[in-house]
Design a protein around this motif. Structure first.
Motif, mmCIF file in Angstrom:
data_model
loop_
_atom_site.group_PDB
_atom_site.id
_atom_site.type_symbol
_atom_site.label_atom_id
_atom_site.label_comp_id
_atom_site.label_asym_id
_atom_site.label_seq_id
_atom_site.Cartn_x
_atom_site.Cartn_y
_atom_site.Cartn_z
ATOM 1 N N PHE A 82 -27.574 42.495 -40.193
ATOM 2 C CA PHE A 82 -26.579 41.652 -40.851
ATOM 3 C C PHE A 82 -25.828 42.462 -41.906
ATOM 4 O O PHE A 82 -24.630 42.275 -42.120
ATOM 5 C CB PHE A 82 -27.250 40.434 -41.480
ATOM 6 N N GLN A 83 -26.548 43.365 -42.574
ATOM 7 C CA GLN A 83 -25.890 44.253 -43.535
ATOM 8 C C GLN A 83 -24.822 45.081 -42.820
ATOM 9 O O GLN A 83 -23.707 45.257 -43.331
ATOM 10 C CB GLN A 83 -26.938 45.167 -44.174
ATOM 11 N N ALA A 84 -25.141 45.575 -41.618
ATOM 12 C CA ALA A 84 -24.178 46.369 -40.855
ATOM 13 C C ALA A 84 -22.954 45.544 -40.471
ATOM 14 O O ALA A 84 -21.825 46.049 -40.428
ATOM 15 C CB ALA A 84 -24.844 46.947 -39.607
ATOM 16 N N LEU A 85 -23.165 44.255 -40.190
ATOM 17 C CA LEU A 85 -22.058 43.392 -39.757
ATOM 18 C C LEU A 85 -21.050 43.111 -40.863
ATOM 19 O O LEU A 85 -19.965 42.578 -40.598
ATOM 20 C CB LEU A 85 -22.604 42.069 -39.214
ATOM 21 N N LEU A 86 -21.403 43.463 -42.115
ATOM 22 C CA LEU A 86 -20.441 43.317 -43.206
ATOM 23 C C LEU A 86 -19.128 44.032 -42.891
ATOM 24 O O LEU A 86 -18.055 43.614 -43.320
ATOM 25 C CB LEU A 86 -21.025 43.932 -44.487
ATOM 26 N N LYS A 87 -19.218 45.121 -42.143
ATOM 27 C CA LYS A 87 -18.043 45.955 -41.900
ATOM 28 C C LYS A 87 -17.442 45.732 -40.513
ATOM 29 O O LYS A 87 -16.532 46.481 -40.113
ATOM 30 C CB LYS A 87 -18.423 47.430 -42.073
ATOM 31 N N ALA A 88 -17.951 44.744 -39.772
ATOM 32 C CA ALA A 88 -17.453 44.527 -38.409
ATOM 33 C C ALA A 88 -15.973 44.136 -38.430
ATOM 34 O O ALA A 88 -15.553 43.261 -39.192
ATOM 35 C CB ALA A 88 -18.274 43.435 -37.731
ATOM 36 N N ARG A 89 -15.194 44.812 -37.560
ATOM 37 C CA ARG A 89 -13.746 44.574 -37.521
ATOM 38 C C ARG A 89 -13.243 44.847 -36.109
ATOM 39 O O ARG A 89 -13.482 45.924 -35.560
ATOM 40 C CB ARG A 89 -13.058 45.500 -38.529
ATOM 41 N N PRO A 90 -12.539 43.883 -35.487
ATOM 42 C CA PRO A 90 -12.004 44.147 -34.141
ATOM 43 C C PRO A 90 -10.884 45.169 -34.212
ATOM 44 O O PRO A 90 -9.975 45.049 -35.041
ATOM 45 C CB PRO A 90 -11.496 42.778 -33.685
ATOM 46 N N PHE A 94 -25.246 50.934 -50.540
ATOM 47 C CA PHE A 94 -26.333 49.969 -50.400
ATOM 48 C C PHE A 94 -26.321 48.969 -51.543
ATOM 49 O O PHE A 94 -26.533 47.774 -51.342
ATOM 50 C CB PHE A 94 -27.682 50.706 -50.353
ATOM 51 N N ALA A 95 -26.099 49.464 -52.756
ATOM 52 C CA ALA A 95 -26.093 48.570 -53.911
ATOM 53 C C ALA A 95 -24.978 47.534 -53.795
ATOM 54 O O ALA A 95 -25.181 46.338 -54.013
ATOM 55 C CB ALA A 95 -25.947 49.381 -55.195
ATOM 56 N N VAL A 96 -23.806 48.007 -53.441
ATOM 57 C CA VAL A 96 -22.659 47.095 -53.320
ATOM 58 C C VAL A 96 -22.903 46.086 -52.200
ATOM 59 O O VAL A 96 -22.669 44.882 -52.360
ATOM 60 C CB VAL A 96 -21.364 47.902 -53.062
ATOM 61 N N GLN A 97 -23.391 46.549 -51.063
ATOM 62 C CA GLN A 97 -23.617 45.647 -49.935
ATOM 63 C C GLN A 97 -24.679 44.605 -50.258
ATOM 64 O O GLN A 97 -24.559 43.430 -49.871
ATOM 65 C CB GLN A 97 -24.016 46.456 -48.700
ATOM 66 N N LEU A 98 -25.711 45.014 -50.963
ATOM 67 C CA LEU A 98 -26.761 44.066 -51.323
ATOM 68 C C LEU A 98 -26.204 42.960 -52.219
ATOM 69 O O LEU A 98 -26.459 41.766 -52.010
ATOM 70 C CB LEU A 98 -27.898 44.808 -52.023
ATOM 71 N N LEU A 99 -25.411 43.347 -53.214
ATOM 72 C CA LEU A 99 -24.817 42.342 -54.097
ATOM 73 C C LEU A 99 -23.818 41.462 -53.342
ATOM 74 O O LEU A 99 -23.716 40.251 -53.601
ATOM 75 C CB LEU A 99 -24.136 43.022 -55.276
ATOM 76 N N GLN A 100 -23.077 42.046 -52.411
ATOM 77 C CA GLN A 100 -22.166 41.237 -51.594
ATOM 78 C C GLN A 100 -22.926 40.167 -50.817
ATOM 79 O O GLN A 100 -22.517 39.008 -50.762
ATOM 80 C CB GLN A 100 -21.426 42.132 -50.598
ATOM 81 N N LEU A 101 -24.021 40.568 -50.197
ATOM 82 C CA LEU A 101 -24.773 39.624 -49.369
ATOM 83 C C LEU A 101 -25.415 38.529 -50.213
ATOM 84 O O LEU A 101 -25.539 37.385 -49.778
ATOM 85 C CB LEU A 101 -25.840 40.366 -48.559
ATOM 86 N N SER A 155 -14.460 35.907 -52.209
ATOM 87 C CA SER A 155 -13.686 37.071 -52.674
ATOM 88 C C SER A 155 -14.464 38.371 -52.520
ATOM 89 O O SER A 155 -13.880 39.455 -52.608
ATOM 90 C CB SER A 155 -13.298 36.886 -54.146
ATOM 91 N N LEU A 156 -15.770 38.279 -52.290
ATOM 92 C CA LEU A 156 -16.608 39.480 -52.193
ATOM 93 C C LEU A 156 -16.724 40.004 -50.771
ATOM 94 O O LEU A 156 -17.386 41.010 -50.534
ATOM 95 C CB LEU A 156 -18.019 39.176 -52.721
ATOM 96 N N ARG A 157 -16.097 39.342 -49.810
ATOM 97 C CA ARG A 157 -16.375 39.643 -48.403
ATOM 98 C C ARG A 157 -15.469 40.730 -47.832
ATOM 99 O O ARG A 157 -14.825 40.551 -46.805
ATOM 100 C CB ARG A 157 -16.264 38.357 -47.586
ATOM 101 N N SER A 158 -15.444 41.851 -48.501
ATOM 102 C CA SER A 158 -14.667 42.993 -48.010
ATOM 103 C C SER A 158 -15.605 44.000 -47.376
ATOM 104 O O SER A 158 -16.717 44.216 -47.866
ATOM 105 C CB SER A 158 -13.907 43.654 -49.170
ATOM 106 N N GLY A 159 -15.125 44.631 -46.312
ATOM 107 C CA GLY A 159 -15.920 45.676 -45.681
ATOM 108 C C GLY A 159 -15.726 47.034 -46.318
ATOM 109 O O GLY A 159 -16.390 47.998 -45.935
ATOM 110 N N THR A 160 -14.838 47.131 -47.287
ATOM 111 C CA THR A 160 -14.526 48.407 -47.938
ATOM 112 C C THR A 160 -15.270 48.500 -49.260
ATOM 113 O O THR A 160 -15.136 47.627 -50.123
ATOM 114 C CB THR A 160 -13.012 48.531 -48.177
#
Length: 999
Positions: free
Chosen positions: A296-304, A368-375, A383-388
């Motif tokens: 699920f952490q990896a899917l943060l950056k999923a983009r078609p 990792f830190a940023v992604q953990l806080l995003q999740l 507003s936190l749901r950016s893949g960048t």
């Protein structure tokens, strides 16, 4: 010709001044045909000197000029360079930074013209512009050439500073998107019948999906396929798989023009073992039922990015809700942090200090830190749901989830580290994240980042500084905002809302976030020095608490200890200044109930956690007896004396339990103890020595109060069972025998009365309710058991054992050892029983059968009703009883002729049996492993629950805490139980052979 030497010397000096490191070679090159104009033109020399590596730039320029089609073309290129500064800076900048792109230009000498235009619309091309640049590619080779041409334009803008690092990464991702589309078009053109059968969507993952790609990186993708209208689904998926496979080959395979980059589809469900292409429904089913947290952490950056756009959007829309529910999973934060630790552990030791991406303080720490806080917070804040990464970090700061100053420092460090990574990869267009070691490479790298004064030293200093910032902020990123939320010291600063703070604490494993916030407020609020130090300590302590099975208990007890010791000057100074002391305390407070309960009765024992860990080393029996006997002498009466002795016992139990916990958990500077047997021996020996010293002090106190200096009878205490075997656990009773012998001229009745009074008073004083744990003294192993006299003379023991002793009593005497009182009497008792426990003739078959019957009866009668025998550490198959009775049978049979077997300690006797050839090395190892594991489980249960137990806890949090003690991470309690069953099963098979069937 006479002027040549002077001209040469002048050119040499100019080249040195312009930054050439090998001016002799450069001068020789400039003297060659075609480069005379360069040598004589100060503009070109200045431009070469401004590049990252002037020598490399000159060699690249020479090759490019040589590759031009004739003198006219060479002159056109030189004229254009002299006249057009933008082109000059771009082309020479690329040649001075990238040997690989210089080689591309030498193979395709007209591609330099792609750098001529310099219009505003060219500064930030997107996917459409790159698609136009790749439009003429008709096969994999021409696609590679066109890709490098586009890459050339990105690199030129990058090295000239026209675009900054985030824009460079975004353009690289856009170029990858255009390339994937072109590759899919080539694959579809090669198999139009497959393209007609299916809809195929390419989902970018990782850095490509996050619009933050490197120059050279695997491009992570997931493929989603559906049947075209009217097509059979199985046939459509096979067709889609062929198309996807062809796309991957087009991008990945090496040709005469090299390769583009590997396309990696291993982030798909089931990884490389799963089908390459799945339907949307199949993807959903997998993520709903089987996916792990990292997926699920990896899917943060999923983009078609390519293929059927509608299907790609449908995929992302369907999976997004699952991504933002991931933080609700049990052990969510621990899973993410464990994944990060695993990455670091897999770095080769020789590379860890050079790793920009994966090492401590590297890019992955930020990500990792940023992604953990995003999740954690993205569930309720879209507003936190950016893949960048940098966009997400900015949003986290804007929302108060990360302190603005911390976010700014992280942003700066991340940009610097990514810039280093880009320039390292750009040199040879190779996938690497290692900082080079060669000084020439470091110089070029430093100059490419505009570090022109002593570039090697400056680069190293800046790199280490930024890595240090990342390490420090990574540690506190989750916890500092929690303190800001409760301390309220900066009114203008954005901070976590109460709801966001609770969300974060829940994700970190705190079961009662409201209570946790109250504790934090009590500890960290205010402007006192104490509160300021707590605000420094707590971010790290909270992380260690969160790394345990019970963070709430750790934080609560830390508050209690701090309340008790907060005004003591040394307490906070110890935690702040003495290395591992704070981490040791956090581990101890959150590992279970026993150690914190012992500590809270005398919080000053926290000082033992300092001293570089030396304070946790158990003290010898001689030192313990010396301290306890000194306390007894100072006491006014027996009650005070035994109270003092019990206080020492409580403190030393804390020391031993803390050493056990720290050894089992490990610290950041000291890994967990690898030899589990050593920890078992440490605990068993320390608790047994402490019990013996406590009994010695209590005996002295009782005798002194009742009879002065001399008791009317000599008196000795014999340790039995685990006490005699130096194998006591934290909650073990002290099994003993009492023996006495009247002094000369003392009536036997008077002596017996005195001895019985001593025993009664000792047992009473050691069990009087108090703040200190009681010591239960159990004499049930005496002759005739509970029906027999509590104390006997040596003569009485001799008569009983000669006439009446049973097999079980000889068996029990194997563990008998003098522990306190008259040493001479204890030695004589041991001499009396040695022929019984090590019979010269060994055991006859009837005695062996009797021992087997006794064991079977004990297990059937004493195994608790409803208990799972396979998980009962004492009486279950392969448990302590199995191992000990097997070893003791060998001692009874062979102890008379094998001196090594004459020991009260199980592991020593087992080692002696192996050395004597009575048991194979493999069987001995199997039994030892089972005994050590069962003992560790019993110790763990006592540490976690605060009361003894022979089975694994049923409460999930307690079971998880036992698992952490045994080295199993969150969510792996089932693995622990399976491992215990396997170990016990192997031991039981050995017991079946040696105890029940062997000779």
């Amino acid at each position: 010709m006479t002027s040549a030497p002077g001209r040469r010397s002048s050119t040499f000096t100019r080249l040195l001044r312009h930054g050439f490191t090998d001016p002799s070679a450069a001068e020789q090159l400039l003297d060659s045909d075609g480069l005379t104009l360069v040598r004589n033109d100060p503009v070109l020399l200045d431009a070469l000197g401004a590049t990252a590596d002037p020598d490399l730039a000159l060699r690249g320029l020479a090759r490019l000029l040589e590759a031009q089609d004739g003198a006219t073309a060479r002159q056109e290129l030189l004229d254009t360079l002299i006249a057009a500064k933008p082109l000059r800076d771009r082309l020479l900048g690329v040649l001075g930074a990238s040997e690989a792109l210089a080689e591309h230009l030498a193979r395709h000498p007209s591609d330099w013209q792609a750098l001529v235009t310099y219009e505003p619309r060219d500064l930030h091309p997107g996917v459409e512009e790159f698609e136009r640049g790749l439009a003429d590619a008709t096969d994999p080779v021409s696609l590679r050439v066109a890709y490098r041409r586009c890459l050339l334009s990105i690199a030129a803008r990058d090295v000239c500073g026209t675009i900054e690092v985030a824009q460079t990464a975004a353009e690289l991702a856009d170029l990858a998107t255009a390339t994937l589309r072109a590759a899919l078009a080539l694959a579809a053109a090669a198999a139009p019948e497959d393209a007609a059968l299916c809809r195929l969507a390419v989902i970018a993952m990782g850095k490509c999906g996050g619009h933050e790609l490197n120059y050279v990186s695997d491009v992570d993708v997931i493929f989603v396929g559906e049947a075209a209208d009217g097509a059979d689904e199985d046939k459509a998926l096979r067709a889609a798989t062929r198309l996807a496979s062809h796309l991957m080959r087009i991008c990945s395979e090496t040709t005469v023009e090299g390769s583009i980059w590997p396309v990696d589809a291993n982030l798909r469900p089931e990884g490389r073992n799963g089908p390459l292409v799945r339907t949307l429904a199949s993807h959903l089913a997998y993520y709903q039922r089987w996916a792990k947290t990292w997926e699920f952490q990896a899917l943060l950056k999923a983009r078609p990015v390519a293929g059927d756009r509608a299907l790609g959007e449908e995929y992302v829309t369907a999976l997004q809700p699952l991504v933002w529910q991931a933080a609700e999973r049990e052990n969510f934060v621990a899973d993410v942090q464990k994944m990060r630790r695993r990455v670091v552990e897999n770095i080769p030791a020789a590379e860890i200090d050079r790793q920009l991406k994966l090492g401590p303080g590297g890019l992955r720490d930020v990500e990792f830190a940023v992604q953990l806080l995003q999740l954690v917070h993205g569930r309720s804040d879209a507003s936190l749901r950016s893949g960048t990464t940098l966009d997400a970090l900015k949003a986290l700061a804007a929302g108060g989830y990360v302190g603005r100053a911390d976010a700014a420092q992280l942003d700066d460090a991340y940009r610097f580290l990514r810039s280093m990574e880009h320039r390292i990869q750009l040199h040879r267009l190779r996938r690497t994240h290692l900082v080079p070691e060669d000084e020439t490479d470091l110089r070029r790298l430093g100059r490419s980042l505009d570090l022109r004064t002593d570039p090697v030293a400056t680069l190293t200093r800046e790199w280490k500084r930024h890595a240090s910032v990342v390490r420090r902020l990574h540690e506190k990123l989750f916890y500092r905002p929690l303190l800001d939320a409760v301390a309220a010291l900066a009114p203008g600063e954005a901070r976590l809302s109460a709801a966001a703070a609770r969300e974060r604490l829940i994700a970190l494993g705190y079961a009662d976030p409201a209570a946790a916030l109250r504790h934090l407020e009590a500890l960290a609020s205010g402007v006192t020095r104490k509160a300021a130090i707590q605000r420094t300590l707590l971010p790290v302590l909270l992380g260690w608490f969160a790394d345990s099975a019970d963070p709430d208990a750790g934080l609560l007890t830390f508050r209690k200890v701090s309340d008790a010791l907060g005004k003591t000057p040394w307490y906070l100074r110890l935690l702040r200044d003495e290395g591992a002391a704070a981490e040791n305390l956090a581990r101890v407070l959150s590992a279970g109930r026993l150690a914190p309960d012992l500590l809270m009765r005398a919080p000053e024992a926290v000082a033992l956690l300092g001293d570089g860990g030396g304070g946790l080393r158990p003290r010898s029996r001689a030192h313990l007896e010396q301290e306890i006997l000194a306390a007894v002498r100072r006491a006014d009466n027996a009650v005070q004396a035994v109270t003092a002795a019990r206080g020492v016992r409580r403190r030393e139990l804390f020391r031993t339990s803390a050493a056990d916990i720290v050894g089992s958990y490990g610290t950041e500077s000291q890994p967990a103890e690898a030899d589990q047997g050593a920890l078992v021996d440490l605990v068993g020996g320390a608790v047994s020595d402490l019990t013996a010293a406590t009994l010695s002090g209590t005996l002295r106190a009782v005798v002194r109060e009742g009879w002065g200096d001399t008791l009317p009878t000599r008196f000795a205490i014999i340790g039995m069972g685990r006490f005699g075997g130096h194998e006591l656990g934290y909650g073990s009773d002290a099994d003993v025998l009492f023996v006495h012998e009247p002094r000369d001229g003392v009536d036997e009745r008077e002596a017996a009365e005195a001895a019985n009074k001593v025993v009664a008073e000792m047992r009473r004083l050691l069990q009087v309710p108090s703040a200190d744990p009681p010591l239960i003294v159990d004499a049930d192993l005496r002759p005739e058991g509970k029906s027999g006299p509590l104390v006997r003379t040596l003569t009485s023991y001799e008569a009983y054992y000669r006439r009446w002793s049973l097999v079980w009593e000889r068996h029990a005497l194997l563990r008998a050892e003098h522990v306190a009182g008259d040493e001479e009497l204890g030695r004589r008792f041991t001499e009396l029983i040695d022929p019984l426990r090590y019979p010269a003739a060994g055991l006859d078959e009837e005695a062996v059968r009797e021992i087997r019957r006794l064991k079977a009866r004990m297990e059937s009668e004493r195994l608790p009703r409803g208990a799972d025998p396979k998980l009962h550490t004492k009486l279950g198959p392969g448990g302590l009883s199995d191992v000990e009775w097997t070893v003791q049978l060998l001692q009874l049979r062979h102890g008379a002729r094998e001196p090594g077997l004459r020991t009260t300690r199980t592991r020593q006797a087992l080692a002696a049996a192996r050395a004597a050839g009575l048991i194979s090395e493999e069987d001995a190892s199997t039994l030892d492993e089972a005994w050590v594991l069962a003992t560790r489980v019993r110790n763990a249960v006592m540490l976690v629950r605060g009361r003894a137990g022979d089975t694994f806890p049923t409460v999930p949090r307690e079971l998880s805490a036992v698992g952490r003690y045994l080295g199993y991470g969150p969510g792996h309690a089932g693995d622990m139980l399976d491992a215990y069953r396997r170990t016990a099963r192997r031991a039981r098979s050995v017991v079946e052979e040696l105890f029940y069937g062997g000779s």
